[in-house]
Design a protein around this motif. Sequence first.
Motif, mmCIF file in Angstrom:
data_model
loop_
_atom_site.group_PDB
_atom_site.id
_atom_site.type_symbol
_atom_site.label_atom_id
_atom_site.label_comp_id
_atom_site.label_asym_id
_atom_site.label_seq_id
_atom_site.Cartn_x
_atom_site.Cartn_y
_atom_site.Cartn_z
ATOM 1 N N ARG A 1 0.880 -1.135 -0.079
ATOM 2 C CA ARG A 1 -0.157 -0.225 0.355
ATOM 3 C C ARG A 1 0.551 1.142 0.453
ATOM 4 O O ARG A 1 1.381 1.534 0.665
ATOM 5 N N LEU A 2 0.465 1.967 -1.697
ATOM 6 C CA LEU A 2 1.732 2.889 -1.295
ATOM 7 C C LEU A 2 0.810 4.206 -1.757
ATOM 8 O O LEU A 2 -0.268 4.135 -1.940
ATOM 9 N N PRO A 3 1.047 5.746 -1.482
ATOM 10 C CA PRO A 3 -0.094 6.884 -2.246
ATOM 11 C C PRO A 3 0.241 6.306 -3.701
ATOM 12 O O PRO A 3 1.432 5.749 -4.212
ATOM 13 N N PRO A 4 -0.917 7.429 -4.356
ATOM 14 C CA PRO A 4 -1.860 7.588 -3.449
ATOM 15 C C PRO A 4 -2.319 7.553 -2.996
ATOM 16 O O PRO A 4 -3.645 7.967 -2.303
ATOM 17 N N THR A 5 -3.111 6.131 -3.089
ATOM 18 C CA THR A 5 -4.212 5.315 -3.218
ATOM 19 C C THR A 5 -4.362 4.224 -1.777
ATOM 20 O O THR A 5 -5.137 4.515 -1.134
ATOM 21 N N PHE A 6 -3.563 4.322 -1.323
ATOM 22 C CA PHE A 6 -3.450 3.879 -0.219
ATOM 23 C C PHE A 6 -3.819 2.270 -0.201
ATOM 24 O O PHE A 6 -4.449 1.940 0.701
#
Length: 215
Positions: free
Chosen positions: A54-59
């Motif tokens: 899980r990474l930005p931008p959506t997580f």
Amino acid sequence: MRVLIAEDHALLRDGLIRLLEAHDFEVVEAVDNGPRLVPALVEHRPDVAVVDVRLPPTFTDEGLKAAIEARRQVPGLPILVLSQYVEQLYARELLTGGGGAVGYLLKDRVSNVAEFLDSVRRVAAGGTAMDPDVIGQLLARNTRDEPIGRLTPRESEVLGLMAEGRSNAAIAAALFVTEKAVSKHTNNIFSKLDLPPSEDDNRRVMAVLTYLSSR
């Protein structure tokens, strides 16, 4: 060994950098978002990438999607995914491309430094490194209609331990049997999964991928 890190939490990212560099890894880049990850992986082509799901931008699954896309552009690119939770769909998606050089660990495992570093090296070498908790959840699914359903309970145990990346000697120790017995089980596994004779390490990876992608 050249490593690329993708982690948005600054403390964990810095901790991973320090940990890896302290054990003679070269961190070529550390990114904190999904959009930067694919270009970085394609540019650097590291020996292994340690990627947060899980990474930005959506997580949500930004890191995983970027890793899969990078493996499409650079086939066989070694990816070790870190996740906070056991997410079966993510494990299956990661394995879609086949070919090994993949891993899926819960973030808690990083605290066991020796095991974590072993997983990083194993994935870089083209093997698999699957978290025991992930294996446990995948084992719970019904596979009677799959090739994996041909295996005996003991053979399933052996393959589960193989999926964790354990050697025949380590599997024998865990099951309190001889290495000869483990070798017999692995040969039966290869046969039942219709894996033709080849280099043993390659067959081990393919057996594990067959096992995990069928769960």
